[in-house]
Motif scaffolding. Structure first.
Motif: not given
Length: 945
Positions: A680-684, A701-720
């Protein structure tokens, strides 16, 4: 570039003075510079050599002012405010003088502003406009004697163009004052002056450590990031937190759209205050490296080619495999590893997934193999599983003890802060088998280097306590008020025994008794004394005992509960503290509450609407053992690489190969992914929102500066994945996850994204008692009530030298590489360090016919590998040393499965070995190289399918 302000002479905080600046009354602390005082009056004085991060210098002569009753025009950055002063910052004469000064600068500076990389962000350009310079009368403006000088482009990240240098000295001062490397000087005189690296060397050949402090300080384009030269200036910025070590530096990511142009250290970052290291400052290119895997993949067997699939298919397949295995082998047959590189919110979701969706407590984190003894030892003695201080606290330390840590390589930004304090007069004690940089570096010398043998930390720490007790150097009042009476009495009797004296333990430790006694006296009587320790303490069979011994020393001398003292673990990864806080151990729920505690367990059961097992689950080593005996069959591994990072590599590989389903979630196909069935691709860190918690308990705080290259952030993958397993998770943003953490975790009760955005960062505990956080722990009392002294009996490690294995191997890190190297190896940092080498003392090398650069076979009881030799006196005879950043080195092929008695933290720092000169890699390395080639073919199959 630097914003406002300005060097200031020493400020006397307890006395204020009032003066008049341009007709406005201003009150400031005595010692404040006129430049800084003028800011309060709304006056912005032109300047070039002054910045708010450097000591006042007064060389540019642009910040001149007039003082009533005084002759001349003093520089405002070096002149302290005095009561009753009347100061003018603007007048016709001052304007003329400033224009003349600027005219001299510009006369020797190229006028290529339109094509200059600093255009739009150049202080020289700005100041020329500020003073109203319109013509240059000297020479031919825009040409100078360095115009044709060779541009130094040797450094992979920045260039040095002497033709643009105005010799303001800011880069030299930044290297000295901020970084402490002293790699830059000014050579020549008058118009021949120029900045030189080392002895007029290229930057790459000098002692420069590429921290970027000089680049950040430069007011022109003399020192400039290559990314800015190539891409131009950023058009907006996003503040975020570095994803490397446990310092947790704040950065501003300067952007063009969704593309990062450069990372600039954030001045308001409490952990770094505008400083950085080569990794955080420059080594962020891995986030968009071609090796990134951006499509989910599955395969039936690890010998099959990978097959790219949709997110939906990959998640459904992983969930169905987990359920199939649990149906067949039982609820406890699967588990997960939580990443210390991911955010708090992502780590919280993984442990929640395990407990709520898997229905067991089989969850662990990489802290198991690094700082789990810290959690155990500090919890038992002080009552809280974390460090006691802020990093800034070291500025008030009089004595600094560094035990089993190498801050200049592992925690470089904190090390720079520590070195400033040492240059100011603090004393230094180092306990380390190796001569780390702090022992001897520019303007720093350790007062005592206790060069102990690997594995004898507890012996030396207990011997230090023996001296403190038997010589009456302990703090009786502190102990009586703050500690358990009987526990202290028992400990005092124990350490006072002759068997625990420096003389009795000298044969085991190798440290002269006189040195131990002198170091103990300095620590106990030298004023504020702080202990900083690292993996050289924890990664031993007596790691927990050593942490307890450190806490004992701090309590015995009263060095807890105020600034400048304390017990300070230097955490390795960016969020290893946070992963522990979030409940990633098999025996603890978030906030370090044991799963057997009914009240805590019921709180989570009610919130999550599940039943939680009251018994601890499997630790990482237990998972691998259970896999080999057939009872543990599946693993969800998020952001970790146990094949490379855990001890006894071949044992780990065998365990993973025995599993039916291994799911790896990461940025790259790492060593563990060779055994995966689902990837499962991760996100930086650049692609996600959330928080990290650093080694000083600072939540940032960690703030998103660009969209996830694989389409999902890691928290979204675990939630799915959780939803596919039948346990519903519905979060729209990580802030909602933090809100849940705050509701269920007392130490985080006052934490929210809104508060973090407002305050910048918070140090837990943060609750109704400390709504803006807790910089210093245990101020009025210990978290557990009374401090608890504990017996620290020295027990020699089972890993002993023999005639067959006569040397001891210990391990560590280097500045330019990070952990298993997955990130830094995919950046230009490989220019600084491109392979793991074996350090060996000249005596041991000569005995074996080994010379510098030879290939050396290393054999232990666990395995063998081959590394290139580096012959050096930094290690003592009988000890060899290597790093573990490159998988092909196989450093952990030879480490054994010995571990800490309390936590199973592996004993990486003590491995008995023998060396022999060889001509080719080991059989393990040859097998691994063949496997690498095979995996590339399997991956290529997925790309062409």
């Amino acid at each position: 570039m630097n914003d406002i302000d300005y060097g200031t002479p020493a400020v006397v905080a307890d006395r204020n003075v009032t003066l008049d600046i341009d007709g406005i009354a201003v009150t400031v602390p005595a010692g404040t510079s006129l430049m800084r005082a003028a800011v309060q009056a709304g006056a912005m004085i032109p300047k070039l050599c002054a910045t708010d991060s450097l000591e006042p210098f007064g060389s540019c002569r642009l910040c001149l002012v007039e003082i009533e009753g005084r002759r001349g025009y003093p520089s405002s950055c070096t002149t302290p405010a005095e009561a009753g002063m009347k100061v003018r910052t603007q007048s016709a004469k001052l304007a003329e003088l400033r224009r003349n000064v600027m005219e001299l600068y510009i006369s020797d500076h190229p006028l290529d502003c339109l094509t200059c990389a600093a255009n739009g962000n150049c202080e020289l350009q700005t100041m020329a406009g500020t003073v109203g310079l319109r013509e240059v009368r000297y020479g031919i403006a825009g040409t100078n004697h360095f115009t044709d000088a060779r541009k130094d482009e040797s450094n992979p990240y920045f260039t040095y163009d002497p033709g643009k240098c105005i010799v303001c000295n800011r880069c030299v001062r930044a290297c000295e004052e901020t970084q402490g490397t002293f790699a830059l000087t000014i050579s020549g005189r008058g118009f021949e002056s120029r900045v030189s690296a080392g002895q007029s060397e290229d930057f790459m050949d000098s002692e420069c450590v590429s921290c970027g402090a000089c680049v950040n300080a430069c007011p022109t384009a003399t020192l400039m990031e290559k990314t800015v030269i190539a891409k131009g200036q950023g058009e907006h910025s996003v503040t975020t937190t570095c994803a490397y070590c446990g310092v947790g530096c704040g950065f501003k990511a300067e952007m063009q759209g969704s593309e990062v142009v450069r990372m600039v250290p954030w001045k308001d970052g409490r952990a770094n205050e505008g400083h950085a290291c080569v990794k955080g400052r420059f080594a962020w290119g891995y986030a968009t490296h071609a090796d990134r895997i951006t499509k989910p993949m599955i395969r039936a067997k690890i010998s099959d080619p990978w097959r790219e699939v949709s997110w939906e298919e990959a998640i459904a397949h992983a969930a169905s495999e987990f359920r199939r295995i649990q149906d067949k082998h039982g609820r406890n047959s699967i588990g997960a590893l939580v990443s210390s590189r991911c955010t708090n919110e992502e780590d919280y979701l993984v442990q929640k997934l395990v407990r709520a969706a898997f229905g067991n407590n089989n969850v662990d984190t990489c802290a198991r193999v690094c700082h789990s003894p810290t959690g155990y030892g500090l919890k038992q003695t002080l009552g809280e599983s974390a460090g006691t201080q802020t990093f800034k606290s070291v500025e008030k330390a009089d004595v600094i003890m560094v035990v089993g840590a190498n801050p200049t390589d592992g925690h470089p930004v904190f090390a720079s802060r520590m070195k400033r304090r040492l240059r100011a007069g603090a004393k230094l004690i180092v306990l380390d088998p190796r001569e780390i940089d702090l022992v001897k570096s520019p303007h720093i010398r350790a007062d005592h280097h206790l060069k102990l043998r690997p594995g004898t930390n507890v012996a030396v720490l207990t011997a230090l306590a023996h001296v403190i007790v038997t010589e009456g150097l302990f703090n009786e009042r502190f102990i009586a008020e703050r500690c358990e009476k009987q526990a202290f009495a028992d400990w005092r009797e124990f350490v006072a025994r002759p068997a625990n004296s420096p003389e009795a333990l000298e044969a085991d430790s190798g440290v002269p008794a006189a040195e131990v006694r002198a170091a103990a006296r300095l620590y106990a009587t030298g004023g504020n004394a702080a202990i900083y320790y690292g993996l050289g303490v924890t990664e031993h069979s007596q790691g927990s005992t050593a942490v307890i011994a450190i806490a004992n020393l701090a309590m015995a001398t009263g060095n807890v509960g105020r600034e400048g003292v304390g017990v300070n673990p230097l955490r390795g990864q960016n969020n290893v503290q946070g992963s522990c806080d979030m409940g990633s151990f098999p025996h603890e729920l978030p906030g370090y509450r044991h799963v057997s505690d009914t009240i805590s367990r019921e709180l989570f059961e009610h919130a999550w609407n599940v039943s939680i097992q009251p018994e601890p689950g499997l630790r990482i080593p237990n998972m691998f053992e259970a896999a080999l005996d057939g009872s543990f069959r599946a693993l969800y591994c998020q952001g970790e690489d146990p094949v490379q990072s855990d001890p006894n590599t071949q044992h780990v590989q065998a365990a993973l190969a025995a599993m039916e389903c291994v799911v790896v979630q990461d940025l790259f196909l790492n060593e563990t992914a060779k055994f995966a069935h689902v990837f499962l691709p991760g996100s930086s860190f650049l692609e996600k929102d959330g928080t990290f918690t650093n080694a000083e308990r600072r939540i940032s705080r960690v703030r998103k500066v660009m969209p996830p290259l694989a389409g999902k952030a890691d928290w979204e993958v675990t939630m799915a994945l959780s939803n596919a397993l039948g346990y519903p998770m519905h979060y729209e943003h990580p802030s909602q996850i933090m809100d849940e953490i705050a509701r269920l975790t007392p130490t985080f009760a006052g934490v929210s994204f809104d508060k973090l955005d407002r305050l910048g960062s918070l140090q837990w505990p943060c609750n109704e008692h400390s709504p803006e956080g807790t910089p210093t722990m245990h101020v009025d009392g210990f978290v557990r009530g009374k401090g608890r002294f504990m017996i620290t009996q020295y027990v020699p490690t089972d890993e002993k030298v023999t005639r067959k294995f006569p040397l001891l191997l210990t391990t560590g890190r280097v500045l330019s590489q990070y952990n298993v190297g997955a990130q830094t190896r995919r950046t230009e940092n490989v220019r600084f360090y491109d392979e793991d080498k074996l350090e060996i003392h000249p005596h041991d090398a000569e005995e074996r016919g080994i010379r510098e650069g030879d290939w050396v076979g290393i054999q232990s009881r666990a395995g063998d590998t081959v590394l290139r030799a580096k012959v050096t006196t930094r290690v003592q005879p009988g000890v060899v040393y290597t790093t573990f950043h490159f998988p092909e080195s196989g450093a952990n092929v030879i480490t054994t499965d010995n571990s800490d008695w309390a936590t199973n933290c592996p004993e990486y720092k003590v491995t008995a070995v023998e060396l022999v000169r060889v001509d080719q890699p080991s059989e393990w390395q040859l097998r691994n190289a063949r496997e690498d080639r095979k995996q590339k073919r399997l991956l290529a199959g997925a790309a062409t399918a």
